[in-house]
Design an enzyme around this catalytic site. Structure first.
Site, short mmCIF file in Angstrom:
data_model
loop_
_atom_site.label_atom_id
_atom_site.label_comp_id
_atom_site.label_asym_id
_atom_site.label_seq_id
_atom_site.Cartn_x
_atom_site.Cartn_y
_atom_site.Cartn_z
N VAL A 9 -1.92 15.98 0.11
CA VAL A 9 -2.82 15.14 0.88
C VAL A 9 -1.96 14.26 1.78
CG1 VAL A 9 -4.78 15.13 -0.71
CG2 VAL A 9 -2.96 13.44 -1.00
N SER A 10 -2.54 13.79 2.88
CA SER A 10 -1.76 13.05 3.87
C SER A 10 -1.46 11.61 3.47
CB SER A 10 -2.48 13.06 5.21
OG SER A 10 -2.61 14.39 5.66
#
Length: 185
Positions: A9-10
């Site tokens: 995930v970012s």
């Protein structure tokens, strides 16, 4: 042959749960899932590096989506090529694509280039929209504190900081920001 998984995930505000569940339901053991919580704009990610160091010939890496592995074409090509040369396959669960065989590798590289081009077009459209909105008078950023107007008047009258903060409810930082803005005006 081992089945390995990669999830990313970012930001730390996002959750890996859905990706990890999907990898587990596809047969990846939990101790063979590698994760990162950072942008995919670079391949300098700890989880990815550990995965690539762990993966051996005939292993298969599962990833839920292509953009979880990498966000730009050059990094994707580098990762895919490194794995391909080591005899490691990469499969993407979302679309069923795989790097197994020469055609699979070529398809992945083409799709990575298309995905990067699409991200650039989205960024261009977003920036164009922002320029149009600004020209139309739309203000971006935080709204000014409700007491800012009164605070500016009090600052102009050289009212002591403590009194300005008490009467308007502004913070010390806002007081000095307004005072500096007033000096420049």
């Amino acid at each position: 042959m081992a089945l390995l998984g990669y999830a990313r995930v970012s930001t730390s505000h996002q959750k890996l749960t859905a990706q990890i569940s999907e990898l587990k339901s596809s047969g990846v053991r939990e101790d063979r899932i590698f994760t990162d919580m950072m942008s995919g704009a670079t391949d300098e990610r700890e989880g990815l590096q550990r995965l690539l160091a762990r993966a051996e010939q005939e292993d298969i890496i599962l990833c839920t989506k292509m953009d979880r592995l990498g966000r730009n074409t050059s990094d994707m090509i580098k990762i895919v090529d490194t794995c391909y040369k080591k005899g490691i396959a990469i499969r993407f669960l979302e679309n069923g694509l795989s790097t197994e065989g020469t055609m699979g590798k070529m398809v992945i590289q083409i799709l990575a280039a298309v995905a990067e081009a699409e991200r650039e077009r989205i960024l261009e459209r977003t920036n164009e929209g922002r320029v149009v909105a600004m020209a139309a008078g739309v203000k971006f950023g935080r709204k000014p504190h409700q007491g800012s107007g009164m605070a500016l008047e009090l600052i102009h009258l050289d009212t002591p900081i403590k009194l300005v903060m008490e009467k308007t409810g502004i913070s010390r930082a806002t007081y000095f920001r307004l005072k500096n803005h007033q000096r420049r005006s």
